[in-house]
Design an enzyme around this catalytic site. Structure first.
Site, PDB file in Angstrom:
ATOM      1  N   ALA A  12      -0.355   1.997   2.262  1.00 35.36           N
ATOM      2  CA  ALA A  12      -1.778   2.157   2.594  1.00 35.36           C
ATOM      3  C   ALA A  12      -2.038   3.308   3.561  1.00 35.36           C
ATOM      4  O   ALA A  12      -3.125   3.425   4.106  1.00 35.36           O
ATOM      5  CB  ALA A  12      -2.317   0.853   3.170  1.00 35.36           C
ATOM      6  N   ARG A  14      -2.097   6.451   2.772  1.00 40.40           N
ATOM      7  CA  ARG A  14      -2.804   7.563   2.119  1.00 40.40           C
ATOM      8  C   ARG A  14      -3.212   7.125   0.714  1.00 40.40           C
ATOM      9  O   ARG A  14      -2.844   6.049   0.249  1.00 40.40           O
ATOM     10  CB  ARG A  14      -1.946   8.843   2.071  1.00 40.40           C
ATOM     11  CG  ARG A  14      -0.636   8.706   1.318  1.00 40.40           C
ATOM     12  CD  ARG A  14       0.267   9.910   1.578  1.00 40.40           C
ATOM     13  NE  ARG A  14       1.608   9.721   1.031  1.00 40.40           N
ATOM     14  CZ  ARG A  14       2.018  10.205  -0.143  1.00 40.40           C
ATOM     15  NH1 ARG A  14       1.196  10.921  -0.875  1.00 40.40           N
ATOM     16  NH2 ARG A  14       3.251   9.987  -0.562  1.00 40.40           N
ATOM     17  N   GLY A  49     -10.028  -0.333  12.889  1.00 36.79           N
ATOM     18  CA  GLY A  49      -9.579  -1.348  13.853  1.00 36.79           C
ATOM     19  C   GLY A  49      -8.553  -2.307  13.280  1.00 36.79           C
ATOM     20  O   GLY A  49      -8.451  -3.462  13.721  1.00 36.79           O
ATOM     21  N   GLY A  50      -7.786  -1.840  12.301  1.00 36.83           N
ATOM     22  CA  GLY A  50      -6.739  -2.681  11.719  1.00 36.83           C
ATOM     23  C   GLY A  50      -5.412  -2.482  12.429  1.00 36.83           C
ATOM     24  O   GLY A  50      -5.338  -1.833  13.473  1.00 36.83           O
ATOM     25  N   VAL A  57       9.038  -0.732   0.915  1.00 39.01           N
ATOM     26  CA  VAL A  57       9.167  -1.808  -0.078  1.00 39.01           C
ATOM     27  C   VAL A  57      10.549  -1.847  -0.725  1.00 39.01           C
ATOM     28  O   VAL A  57      10.885  -2.830  -1.392  1.00 39.01           O
ATOM     29  CB  VAL A  57       8.071  -1.724  -1.167  1.00 39.01           C
ATOM     30  CG1 VAL A  57       6.676  -1.773  -0.554  1.00 39.01           C
ATOM     31  CG2 VAL A  57       8.235  -0.498  -2.060  1.00 39.01           C
ATOM     32  N   ASN A  83       0.405  -2.041  -3.636  1.00 36.86           N
ATOM     33  CA  ASN A  83      -0.095  -0.735  -4.070  1.00 36.86           C
ATOM     34  C   ASN A  83       0.981   0.343  -4.079  1.00 36.86           C
ATOM     35  O   ASN A  83       0.916   1.273  -4.893  1.00 36.86           O
ATOM     36  CB  ASN A  83      -1.243  -0.309  -3.139  1.00 36.86           C
ATOM     37  CG  ASN A  83      -1.562   1.166  -3.274  1.00 36.86           C
ATOM     38  OD1 ASN A  83      -2.220   1.595  -4.217  1.00 36.86           O
ATOM     39  ND2 ASN A  83      -1.055   1.977  -2.331  1.00 36.86           N
ATOM     40  N   SER A 138      -1.295   0.500 -13.861  1.00 38.24           N
ATOM     41  CA  SER A 138      -1.779   1.784 -14.378  1.00 38.24           C
ATOM     42  C   SER A 138      -2.155   1.622 -15.839  1.00 38.24           C
ATOM     43  O   SER A 138      -1.500   0.851 -16.567  1.00 38.24           O
ATOM     44  CB  SER A 138      -0.653   2.819 -14.243  1.00 38.24           C
ATOM     45  OG  SER A 138      -0.918   3.937 -15.070  1.00 38.24           O
ATOM     46  N   TYR A 162       7.864   5.728 -15.442  1.00 35.10           N
ATOM     47  CA  TYR A 162       6.645   5.234 -14.793  1.00 35.10           C
ATOM     48  C   TYR A 162       5.881   4.207 -15.632  1.00 35.10           C
ATOM     49  O   TYR A 162       5.643   3.084 -15.162  1.00 35.10           O
ATOM     50  CB  TYR A 162       5.755   6.417 -14.389  1.00 35.10           C
ATOM     51  CG  TYR A 162       4.491   6.004 -13.699  1.00 35.10           C
ATOM     52  CD1 TYR A 162       4.496   5.612 -12.363  1.00 35.10           C
ATOM     53  CD2 TYR A 162       3.279   5.971 -14.392  1.00 35.10           C
ATOM     54  CE1 TYR A 162       3.331   5.212 -11.735  1.00 35.10           C
ATOM     55  CE2 TYR A 162       2.109   5.570 -13.770  1.00 35.10           C
ATOM     56  CZ  TYR A 162       2.137   5.196 -12.443  1.00 35.10           C
ATOM     57  OH  TYR A 162       0.984   4.790 -11.816  1.00 35.10           O
ATOM     58  N   LYS A 166       5.443   0.064 -14.818  1.00 36.67           N
ATOM     59  CA  LYS A 166       4.145  -0.607 -14.648  1.00 36.67           C
ATOM     60  C   LYS A 166       3.931  -1.668 -15.725  1.00 36.67           C
ATOM     61  O   LYS A 166       3.268  -2.677 -15.481  1.00 36.67           O
ATOM     62  CB  LYS A 166       3.012   0.434 -14.658  1.00 36.67           C
ATOM     63  CG  LYS A 166       3.051   1.411 -13.465  1.00 36.67           C
ATOM     64  CD  LYS A 166       2.742   0.732 -12.139  1.00 36.67           C
ATOM     65  CE  LYS A 166       2.520   1.750 -11.028  1.00 36.67           C
ATOM     66  NZ  LYS A 166       2.207   1.135  -9.733  1.00 36.67           N
TER      67      LYS A 166
END
Ligand SMILES: NC(=O)c1ccc[n+]([C@@H]2O[C@H](COP(=O)([O-])OP(=O)(O)OC[C@H]3O[C@@H](n4cnc5c(N)ncnc54)[C@H](OP(=O)(O)O)[C@@H]3O)[C@@H](O)[C@H]2O)c1
Length: 241
Positions: A12, A14, A49-50, A57, A83, A138, A162, A166
């Site tokens: 998370a 980018r 504010g996280g 992973v 993600n 995807s 890829y 997926k």
């Protein structure tokens, strides 16, 4: 215990993951940015504010440590967004020219990484009521679309590794959805659409869809009151398996 929903988004710092994290925070969730790079993940978390948690992973210790941190902070996870993903690059993936190291690397992140993270966070997901898992898949994973000669994918430069990783992620989605239904945990896959993130740029693709647009379907599934489970969705409805 806090009534605010707790969300963890992997990768998370980018791209689409950062946009999903921001989207969930805008909807009132407490969002944890899981990422390898501390500086960028803290920057993203700082926007809303996280919190940031170190998370690779592909690394057992990293994932175990992240679980321990989240357990200590919140004691549960309401939403897990898997993600983090890689394309594997534009070489070594075309049938006839496959580099198995590329295939293994892509599966290590896109498939085994999701299994590792999901298994590790399951106890915390079970602590929540009506938890959700959203797997970022995807459109290239769709067997129906890949078999349709009339459809060309913007990311067709990435081939064997890829889309296959997926497609396997889609199967995981169905399997976990069935297995976790008894726990009240919804598990779905999403296709963000072809977005102009670093992912695309690295493949030499110039795409107009933004990361925020790509994040929309994941944010929707993480927040919609009556979630489906075992589905594969894009913005305008189901994606054929
Ligand atoms: N962009 C598209 O057109 C598109 C289309 C369909 C699906 N997707 C999927 O959407 C997801 C996000 O893609 P994106 O376009 O935002 O790509 P991106 O800009 O390249 O971002 C990928 C993210 O995944 C993270 N990541 C990679 N390996 C990781 C690991 N081992 N541990 C933790 N994080 C890791 C990266 O972290 P670092 O900064 O540390 O590298 C980065 O945050 C991926 O699953 C991708 O397959 C993208």
């Amino acid at each position: 215990m806090s009534t605010t929903k707790i969300a963890l988004v992997t990768g998370a710092n980018r791209g689409i993951g950062a946009a999903i994290a921001e989207g969930l925070a805008e909807r009132g969730m407490t969002v944890i940015v899981g990422a390898r790079d501390a500086r960028s993940s803290e920057r993203v978390a700082g926007r809303f504010g996280g919190r940031a948690v170190p998370l690779d992973v592909t690394d057992d210790t990293s994932v175990r440590d992240a679980v321990a941190s989240v357990r200590q902070w919140y004691g549960r996870v309401d939403v897990l967004v898997n993600n983090a993903g890689i394309s594997g690059g534009a070489t070594g993936q075309a049938p006839g020219e496959v580099d198995l190291a590329v295939v293994r690397g892509v599966f290590e992140t896109n498939l085994f990484g999701v299994v590792r993270v999901t298994e590790a966070f399951l106890p915390l997901l079970r602590e929540a009521v009506g938890a959700r898992i959203v797997n970022v898949s995807s459109g290239t994973s769709s067997l129906a679309w890949q078999s349709d000669p009339g459809r060309s994918f913007a990311s067709s430069r990435i081939s064997v590794a890829y889309p296959a990783s997926k497609a396997a992620l889609n199967m995981l989605t169905v399997l976990y959805a069935k297995a976790l239904a008894a726990d009240g945990i919804a598990v779905n896959a999403v296709a963000p659409g072809a977005c102009g993130t670093d992912f695309a740029t690295a493949l030499g693709l110039s795409l107009e869809r933004t990361a925020e647009q790509g994040a929309g379907i994941a944010v929707h599934l993480a927040t919609v009151p009556d979630s489906p489970t075992g589905a594969f969705l894009q913005d305008d409805g189901p994606v054929p398996w």
